[in-house]
Scaffold this motif. Structure first.
Motif, PDB file in Angstrom:
ATOM      1  N   ALA A  20      37.840  -9.792  50.521  1.00 15.95           N
ATOM      2  CA  ALA A  20      39.223 -10.087  50.183  1.00 15.95           C
ATOM      3  C   ALA A  20      40.203 -10.040  51.351  1.00 15.95           C
ATOM      4  O   ALA A  20      41.124 -10.834  51.392  1.00 15.95           O
ATOM      5  N   GLN A  21      40.075  -9.109  52.270  1.00 16.77           N
ATOM      6  CA  GLN A  21      41.061  -8.974  53.322  1.00 16.77           C
ATOM      7  C   GLN A  21      40.830 -10.026  54.408  1.00 16.77           C
ATOM      8  O   GLN A  21      39.708 -10.285  54.815  1.00 16.77           O
ATOM      9  N   PRO A  22      41.919 -10.639  54.879  1.00 16.29           N
ATOM     10  CA  PRO A  22      41.763 -11.670  55.910  1.00 16.29           C
ATOM     11  C   PRO A  22      41.403 -11.062  57.265  1.00 16.29           C
ATOM     12  O   PRO A  22      41.678  -9.890  57.505  1.00 16.29           O
ATOM     13  N   ALA A  23      40.821 -11.885  58.126  1.00 19.72           N
ATOM     14  CA  ALA A  23      40.520 -11.443  59.486  1.00 19.72           C
ATOM     15  C   ALA A  23      41.820 -11.225  60.251  1.00 19.72           C
ATOM     16  O   ALA A  23      41.923 -10.323  61.070  1.00 19.72           O
ATOM     17  N   THR A  24      42.804 -12.059  59.975  1.00 15.48           N
ATOM     18  CA  THR A  24      44.131 -11.900  60.564  1.00 15.48           C
ATOM     19  C   THR A  24      45.180 -12.121  59.480  1.00 15.48           C
ATOM     20  O   THR A  24      44.965 -12.873  58.532  1.00 15.48           O
ATOM     21  N   TRP A  25      46.301 -11.468  59.643  1.00 15.17           N
ATOM     22  CA  TRP A  25      47.426 -11.605  58.725  1.00 15.17           C
ATOM     23  C   TRP A  25      48.456 -12.529  59.362  1.00 15.17           C
ATOM     24  O   TRP A  25      48.548 -12.624  60.587  1.00 15.17           O
ATOM     25  N   ASP A 118      44.167  -7.060  48.590  1.00 17.31           N
ATOM     26  CA  ASP A 118      43.671  -6.367  47.405  1.00 17.31           C
ATOM     27  C   ASP A 118      43.635  -4.854  47.576  1.00 17.31           C
ATOM     28  O   ASP A 118      42.959  -4.154  46.838  1.00 17.31           O
ATOM     29  N   LYS A 119      44.379  -4.335  48.557  1.00 19.72           N
ATOM     30  CA  LYS A 119      44.363  -2.899  48.815  1.00 19.72           C
ATOM     31  C   LYS A 119      45.772  -2.317  48.749  1.00 19.72           C
ATOM     32  O   LYS A 119      46.742  -2.967  49.135  1.00 19.72           O
ATOM     33  N   VAL A 120      45.835  -1.084  48.282  1.00 22.58           N
ATOM     34  CA  VAL A 120      47.094  -0.352  48.254  1.00 22.58           C
ATOM     35  C   VAL A 120      47.115   0.600  49.448  1.00 22.58           C
ATOM     36  O   VAL A 120      46.157   1.339  49.682  1.00 22.58           O
ATOM     37  N   TYR A 121      48.205   0.551  50.206  1.00 21.13           N
ATOM     38  CA  TYR A 121      48.371   1.394  51.380  1.00 21.13           C
ATOM     39  C   TYR A 121      49.539   2.350  51.147  1.00 21.13           C
ATOM     40  O   TYR A 121      50.588   1.930  50.672  1.00 21.13           O
ATOM     41  N   ARG A 122      49.361   3.615  51.479  1.00 19.90           N
ATOM     42  CA  ARG A 122      50.439   4.606  51.444  1.00 19.90           C
ATOM     43  C   ARG A 122      51.104   4.530  52.812  1.00 19.90           C
ATOM     44  O   ARG A 122      50.470   4.809  53.821  1.00 19.90           O
ATOM     45  N   GLU A 145      48.345  -0.831  62.324  1.00 18.42           N
ATOM     46  CA  GLU A 145      47.143  -0.388  63.027  1.00 18.42           C
ATOM     47  C   GLU A 145      45.915  -0.329  62.128  1.00 18.42           C
ATOM     48  O   GLU A 145      44.803  -0.465  62.605  1.00 18.42           O
ATOM     49  N   HIS A 146      46.089  -0.160  60.827  1.00 15.94           N
ATOM     50  CA  HIS A 146      44.918  -0.158  59.939  1.00 15.94           C
ATOM     51  C   HIS A 146      44.813  -1.433  59.105  1.00 15.94           C
ATOM     52  O   HIS A 146      43.936  -1.548  58.273  1.00 15.94           O
ATOM     53  N   LEU A 147      45.690  -2.405  59.342  1.00  9.38           N
ATOM     54  CA  LEU A 147      45.597  -3.691  58.639  1.00  9.38           C
ATOM     55  C   LEU A 147      44.731  -4.693  59.391  1.00  9.38           C
ATOM     56  O   LEU A 147      43.971  -5.434  58.799  1.00  9.38           O
ATOM     57  N   GLY A 148      44.921  -4.764  60.695  1.00  8.46           N
ATOM     58  CA  GLY A 148      44.190  -5.742  61.489  1.00  8.46           C
ATOM     59  C   GLY A 148      45.149  -6.583  62.327  1.00  8.46           C
ATOM     60  O   GLY A 148      46.314  -6.249  62.481  1.00  8.46           O
ATOM     61  N   ALA A 149      44.653  -7.690  62.821  1.00 10.32           N
ATOM     62  CA  ALA A 149      45.405  -8.538  63.739  1.00 10.32           C
ATOM     63  C   ALA A 149      46.472  -9.356  63.007  1.00 10.32           C
ATOM     64  O   ALA A 149      46.348  -9.659  61.822  1.00 10.32           O
ATOM     65  N   VAL A 150      47.525  -9.718  63.753  1.00 12.35           N
ATOM     66  CA  VAL A 150      48.603 -10.561  63.240  1.00 12.35           C
ATOM     67  C   VAL A 150      48.590 -11.862  64.026  1.00 12.35           C
ATOM     68  O   VAL A 150      48.603 -11.857  65.254  1.00 12.35           O
ATOM     69  N   ASP A 151      48.539 -12.997  63.321  1.00 14.08           N
ATOM     70  CA  ASP A 151      48.584 -14.323  63.942  1.00 14.08           C
ATOM     71  C   ASP A 151      49.966 -14.904  63.668  1.00 14.08           C
ATOM     72  O   ASP A 151      50.293 -15.229  62.525  1.00 14.08           O
TER      73      ASP A 151
END
Length: 164
Positions: A20-25, A118-122, A145-151
């Motif tokens: 579900a989570q993308p390689a980049t946001w 699809d994830k909940v982050y505090r 830092e815990h989501l991943g890369a930003v494009d």
């Protein structure tokens, strides 16, 4: 077992962990404030350390000998275009000192749950009146830092799908 083989086996057994989570946001995404399920537009801002959320009618209070804040978040209904005010009350985790063109400002920082993909982050958010801003939420590096890369060439890559 070799790490690569173990990863492939885990991906086969639990494909939802990897799908579900993308390689980049993208630099702009949609997120849901949980558990209220309120849809918000967020900008992923690598130049900002602490995330910021638009908060109106901010009132500092004492509750059980602790510092708390009461505030409203404005949410625009996508179907009707109507703006709705959601009231919140949270304990203050810390105070953020911000230097800007108007001098030094002290902003309360609170923890809130945010659904991305699809994830909940505090996450911790410094509360500030961001009236007139296109983006009511800015996600800073502590969140990224815990989501991943930003494009920066992408927007709205993955809709929030968390269940309320």
């Amino acid at each position: 077992m070799k790490p690569r083989l173990a990863g492939l086996l885990l991906a086969f057994i639990c494909p939802t962990l990897f799908a579900a989570q993308p390689a980049t946001w993208g630099w702009v995404e949609q997120a849901r404030l949980m558990p209220e399920n309120a849809l918000l537009k967020v900008r992923l801002d690598t130049g900002l350390q602490t995330s910021v959320m638009d908060a109106r009618n901010l009132v500092k209070i004492r509750k059980n000998e602790q510092r708390w804040v009461q505030y409203d978040i404005l949410v625009k209904d996508a179907a009707t275009g109507q703006v709705q005010r959601l009231p919140f009350e949270r304990p203050v985790e810390r105070t953020l000192k911000v230097r800007g063109a108007n001098g030094i400002e002290h902003r309360p920082v609170v923890s809130m749950d945010l659904c991305l993909g699809d994830k909940v982050y505090r996450e911790q958010f410094a509360l500030a009146d961001r009236e007139g801003s296109d983006y009511p939420v800015l996600l800073g590096r502590r969140s990224l830092e815990h989501l991943g890369a930003v494009d920066v060439s992408k927007t709205l890559t993955t809709p929030p799908t968390c269940k309320p």
